[in-house]
Design a protein around this motif. Structure first.
Motif, PDB file in Angstrom:
ATOM      1  N   ALA A 140      17.948  59.774  15.171  1.00  0.00           N
ATOM      2  CA  ALA A 140      16.764  59.849  16.035  1.00  0.00           C
ATOM      3  C   ALA A 140      16.112  58.484  16.188  1.00  0.00           C
ATOM      4  CB  ALA A 140      15.769  60.861  15.485  1.00  0.00           C
ATOM      5  N   ALA A 141      16.025  57.730  15.085  1.00  0.00           N
ATOM      6  CA  ALA A 141      15.415  56.404  15.146  1.00  0.00           C
ATOM      7  C   ALA A 141      16.254  55.454  15.978  1.00  0.00           C
ATOM      8  CB  ALA A 141      15.226  55.852  13.733  1.00  0.00           C
ATOM      9  N   VAL A 142      17.576  55.533  15.821  1.00  0.00           N
ATOM     10  CA  VAL A 142      18.462  54.693  16.624  1.00  0.00           C
ATOM     11  C   VAL A 142      18.329  55.042  18.096  1.00  0.00           C
ATOM     12  CG1 VAL A 142      20.884  54.189  17.150  1.00  0.00           C
ATOM     13  CG2 VAL A 142      20.116  54.259  14.770  1.00  0.00           C
ATOM     14  N   ALA A 143      18.267  56.333  18.405  1.00  0.00           N
ATOM     15  CA  ALA A 143      18.143  56.767  19.803  1.00  0.00           C
ATOM     16  C   ALA A 143      16.872  56.213  20.428  1.00  0.00           C
ATOM     17  CB  ALA A 143      18.154  58.290  19.880  1.00  0.00           C
ATOM     18  N   ARG A 144      15.769  56.301  19.699  1.00  0.00           N
ATOM     19  CA  ARG A 144      14.508  55.812  20.254  1.00  0.00           C
ATOM     20  C   ARG A 144      14.514  54.301  20.410  1.00  0.00           C
ATOM     21  NH1 ARG A 144       9.594  53.859  20.431  1.00  0.00           N
ATOM     22  NH2 ARG A 144       7.976  55.106  21.427  1.00  0.00           N
ATOM     23  N   ALA A 145      14.955  53.587  19.377  1.00  0.00           N
ATOM     24  CA  ALA A 145      14.933  52.122  19.431  1.00  0.00           C
ATOM     25  C   ALA A 145      15.849  51.585  20.520  1.00  0.00           C
ATOM     26  CB  ALA A 145      15.318  51.553  18.071  1.00  0.00           C
ATOM     27  N   SER A 146      17.052  52.144  20.628  1.00  0.00           N
ATOM     28  CA  SER A 146      17.993  51.645  21.631  1.00  0.00           C
ATOM     29  C   SER A 146      17.532  52.004  23.042  1.00  0.00           C
ATOM     30  CB  SER A 146      19.399  52.185  21.368  1.00  0.00           C
ATOM     31  OG  SER A 146      19.425  53.596  21.412  1.00  0.00           O
ATOM     32  N   THR A 147      16.951  53.186  23.212  1.00  0.00           N
ATOM     33  CA  THR A 147      16.433  53.579  24.526  1.00  0.00           C
ATOM     34  C   THR A 147      15.269  52.686  24.930  1.00  0.00           C
ATOM     35  OG1 THR A 147      17.117  55.883  24.214  1.00  0.00           O
ATOM     36  CG2 THR A 147      15.396  55.468  25.838  1.00  0.00           C
ATOM     37  N   ALA A 148      14.368  52.413  23.990  1.00  0.00           N
ATOM     38  CA  ALA A 148      13.223  51.554  24.273  1.00  0.00           C
ATOM     39  C   ALA A 148      13.679  50.155  24.673  1.00  0.00           C
ATOM     40  CB  ALA A 148      12.309  51.482  23.052  1.00  0.00           C
ATOM     41  N   ALA A 149      14.651  49.609  23.936  1.00  0.00           N
ATOM     42  CA  ALA A 149      15.132  48.260  24.229  1.00  0.00           C
ATOM     43  C   ALA A 149      15.860  48.211  25.570  1.00  0.00           C
ATOM     44  CB  ALA A 149      16.051  47.781  23.112  1.00  0.00           C
ATOM     45  N   PHE A 150      16.645  49.250  25.882  1.00  0.00           N
ATOM     46  CA  PHE A 150      17.385  49.286  27.144  1.00  0.00           C
ATOM     47  C   PHE A 150      16.418  49.345  28.324  1.00  0.00           C
ATOM     48  CE2 PHE A 150      19.483  51.197  30.738  1.00  0.00           C
ATOM     49  CZ  PHE A 150      20.766  50.668  30.721  1.00  0.00           C
ATOM     50  N   ILE A 151      15.428  50.235  28.253  1.00  0.00           N
ATOM     51  CA  ILE A 151      14.471  50.366  29.354  1.00  0.00           C
ATOM     52  C   ILE A 151      13.705  49.065  29.553  1.00  0.00           C
ATOM     53  CG2 ILE A 151      12.323  51.508  30.062  1.00  0.00           C
ATOM     54  CD1 ILE A 151      13.469  54.098  28.879  1.00  0.00           C
ATOM     55  N   ALA A 152      13.291  48.436  28.458  1.00  0.00           N
ATOM     56  CA  ALA A 152      12.561  47.175  28.558  1.00  0.00           C
ATOM     57  C   ALA A 152      13.426  46.089  29.196  1.00  0.00           C
ATOM     58  CB  ALA A 152      12.084  46.738  27.177  1.00  0.00           C
ATOM     59  N   ALA A 153      14.686  45.992  28.771  1.00  0.00           N
ATOM     60  CA  ALA A 153      15.582  44.961  29.307  1.00  0.00           C
ATOM     61  C   ALA A 153      15.867  45.202  30.789  1.00  0.00           C
ATOM     62  CB  ALA A 153      16.889  44.933  28.512  1.00  0.00           C
ATOM     63  N   TYR A 154      16.102  46.446  31.167  1.00  0.00           N
ATOM     64  CA  TYR A 154      16.425  46.740  32.557  1.00  0.00           C
ATOM     65  C   TYR A 154      15.219  46.475  33.454  1.00  0.00           C
ATOM     66  CZ  TYR A 154      19.443  48.759  36.131  1.00  0.00           C
ATOM     67  OH  TYR A 154      20.271  48.923  37.231  1.00  0.00           O
ATOM     68  N   ALA A 155      14.031  46.891  33.015  1.00  0.00           N
ATOM     69  CA  ALA A 155      12.822  46.661  33.808  1.00  0.00           C
ATOM     70  C   ALA A 155      12.573  45.169  33.974  1.00  0.00           C
ATOM     71  CB  ALA A 155      11.626  47.340  33.150  1.00  0.00           C
ATOM     72  N   ARG A 156      12.773  44.420  32.904  1.00  0.00           N
ATOM     73  CA  ARG A 156      12.533  42.977  32.951  1.00  0.00           C
ATOM     74  C   ARG A 156      13.471  42.275  33.930  1.00  0.00           C
ATOM     75  NH1 ARG A 156      14.048  38.573  28.248  1.00  0.00           N
ATOM     76  NH2 ARG A 156      13.554  36.731  29.491  1.00  0.00           N
ATOM     77  N   HIS A 157      14.739  42.672  33.932  1.00  0.00           N
ATOM     78  CA  HIS A 157      15.745  41.977  34.744  1.00  0.00           C
ATOM     79  C   HIS A 157      16.041  42.680  36.068  1.00  0.00           C
ATOM     80  CE1 HIS A 157      16.688  39.169  31.524  1.00  0.00           C
ATOM     81  NE2 HIS A 157      16.831  40.168  30.683  1.00  0.00           N
ATOM     82  N   LEU A 158      15.233  43.655  36.457  1.00  0.00           N
ATOM     83  CA  LEU A 158      15.555  44.477  37.628  1.00  0.00           C
ATOM     84  C   LEU A 158      15.819  43.667  38.897  1.00  0.00           C
ATOM     85  CD1 LEU A 158      15.982  47.252  38.849  1.00  0.00           C
ATOM     86  CD2 LEU A 158      13.510  47.437  39.175  1.00  0.00           C
ATOM     87  N   PRO A 159      14.975  42.694  39.269  1.00  0.00           N
ATOM     88  CA  PRO A 159      15.271  41.957  40.512  1.00  0.00           C
ATOM     89  C   PRO A 159      16.628  41.263  40.468  1.00  0.00           C
ATOM     90  CG  PRO A 159      13.012  41.548  39.802  1.00  0.00           C
ATOM     91  CD  PRO A 159      13.697  42.268  38.673  1.00  0.00           C
ATOM     92  N   LEU A 160      16.987  40.676  39.319  1.00  0.00           N
ATOM     93  CA  LEU A 160      18.283  40.021  39.209  1.00  0.00           C
ATOM     94  C   LEU A 160      19.413  41.035  39.249  1.00  0.00           C
ATOM     95  CD1 LEU A 160      19.805  37.341  38.790  1.00  0.00           C
ATOM     96  CD2 LEU A 160      19.696  37.775  36.340  1.00  0.00           C
ATOM     97  N   LEU A 161      19.228  42.196  38.648  1.00  0.00           N
ATOM     98  CA  LEU A 161      20.251  43.235  38.665  1.00  0.00           C
ATOM     99  C   LEU A 161      20.541  43.694  40.091  1.00  0.00           C
ATOM    100  CD1 LEU A 161      19.041  45.211  35.548  1.00  0.00           C
ATOM    101  CD2 LEU A 161      21.289  44.135  35.786  1.00  0.00           C
ATOM    102  N   VAL A 162      19.504  43.794  40.907  1.00  0.00           N
ATOM    103  CA  VAL A 162      19.692  44.166  42.310  1.00  0.00           C
ATOM    104  C   VAL A 162      20.551  43.115  43.010  1.00  0.00           C
ATOM    105  CG1 VAL A 162      18.526  44.513  44.523  1.00  0.00           C
ATOM    106  CG2 VAL A 162      17.566  45.510  42.438  1.00  0.00           C
ATOM    107  N   LEU A 163      20.254  41.835  42.754  1.00  0.00           N
ATOM    108  CA  LEU A 163      21.044  40.762  43.356  1.00  0.00           C
ATOM    109  C   LEU A 163      22.478  40.760  42.849  1.00  0.00           C
ATOM    110  CD1 LEU A 163      18.625  37.692  43.391  1.00  0.00           C
ATOM    111  CD2 LEU A 163      19.433  39.029  45.338  1.00  0.00           C
ATOM    112  N   LEU A 164      22.643  41.013  41.561  1.00  0.00           N
ATOM    113  CA  LEU A 164      23.992  41.054  40.994  1.00  0.00           C
ATOM    114  C   LEU A 164      24.839  42.122  41.668  1.00  0.00           C
ATOM    115  CD1 LEU A 164      23.245  40.593  37.197  1.00  0.00           C
ATOM    116  CD2 LEU A 164      24.729  39.144  38.576  1.00  0.00           C
TER     117      LEU A 164
END
Length: 217
Positions: free
Chosen positions: A101-125
């Motif tokens: 459960a802790a791994v699920a929460r931590a990895s989900t939190a980190a993934f969402i944060a990383a994707y939100a942060r890099h979203l404009p570049l991801l669209v360009l990619l």
């Protein structure tokens, strides 16, 4: 039309002379990458220039060529950095990997944060991947490597009897990745929704894993 002296990349001898000294200046390379991401996000890939990147980074044009050969190269290096950010998001340092459960929460939190942060570049990619084979390969890595890595973890904890996935691990990981991306897009528009998004995505992840929900924080 001949390029001006200012527009020409430095001669090989000049570049080689600077390399030993300037390549130790890692902060300059980091500033260039951060600046390039901001410039690409603001202007788009086509209109962005090396001059825009160096101005944003406050690094000379000659300094740019110490680290990168072209705009195309810095874009591909950025793609690799984003890929690594998503893989790092699954490392969850400081979290007991036996606590699913802790791994699920931590990895989900980190993934969402990383994707939100890099979203404009991801669209360009994604756009550039349609016409550039090298960028397409990086884009496939960004999409697939985190999913396959998560699937390996799910297989392991399922084999140990600590999770009871409702579907096969690869399908589960794709589903979790897809819904995390949708939450990340929402967070990019409304950052205040981050904690709620993480809680909701984690709850659905745990449901698919067949284990109890993590306590709300």
């Amino acid at each position: 039309m001949a390029r001006s002296q200012q527009d020409r990349p430095p001669r090989r001898q000049e570049w080689a002379t600077r390399t030993a000294r300037d390549r130790t200046d890692a902060p300059a390379r980091g500033r260039l990458l951060d600046a390039a991401e901001q410039v690409f996000a603001r202007l788009g890939y086509g209109p962005a220039t090396i001059a825009d990147i160096t101005a944003q980074a406050e690094v000379s044009r000659a300094g740019f060529y110490v680290y990168f050969a072209s705009k195309e190269e810095v874009f591909r290096v950025l793609a690799g950095r984003v890929r690594d950010a998503f893989l790092t998001a699954q490392d969850v340092p400081g979290v007991d990997t036996d606590d699913v459960a802790a791994v699920a929460r931590a990895s989900t939190a980190a993934f969402i944060a990383a994707y939100a942060r890099h979203l404009p570049l991801l669209v360009l990619l994604e756009q550039q991947a349609r016409g550039d084979a090298e960028v397409r390969a990086l884009w496939e890595e960004i999409r697939e490597r985190p999913v396959r890595r998560a699937a390996r973890y799910v297989r392991r904890v399922a084999a140990e009897g600590r999770a009871h996935p409702v579907v096969d691990p690869l399908t589960l990981s794709r589903a979790v990745g897809g819904m995390s991306i949708e939450f990340a897009r929402l967070v990019a528009e409304r950052p205040a929704t981050y904690e709620r998004a993480v809680a909701d995505a984690t709850a659905m992840y745990l449901h698919l894993l067949g284990i109890g929900a993590a306590p709300q924080q």
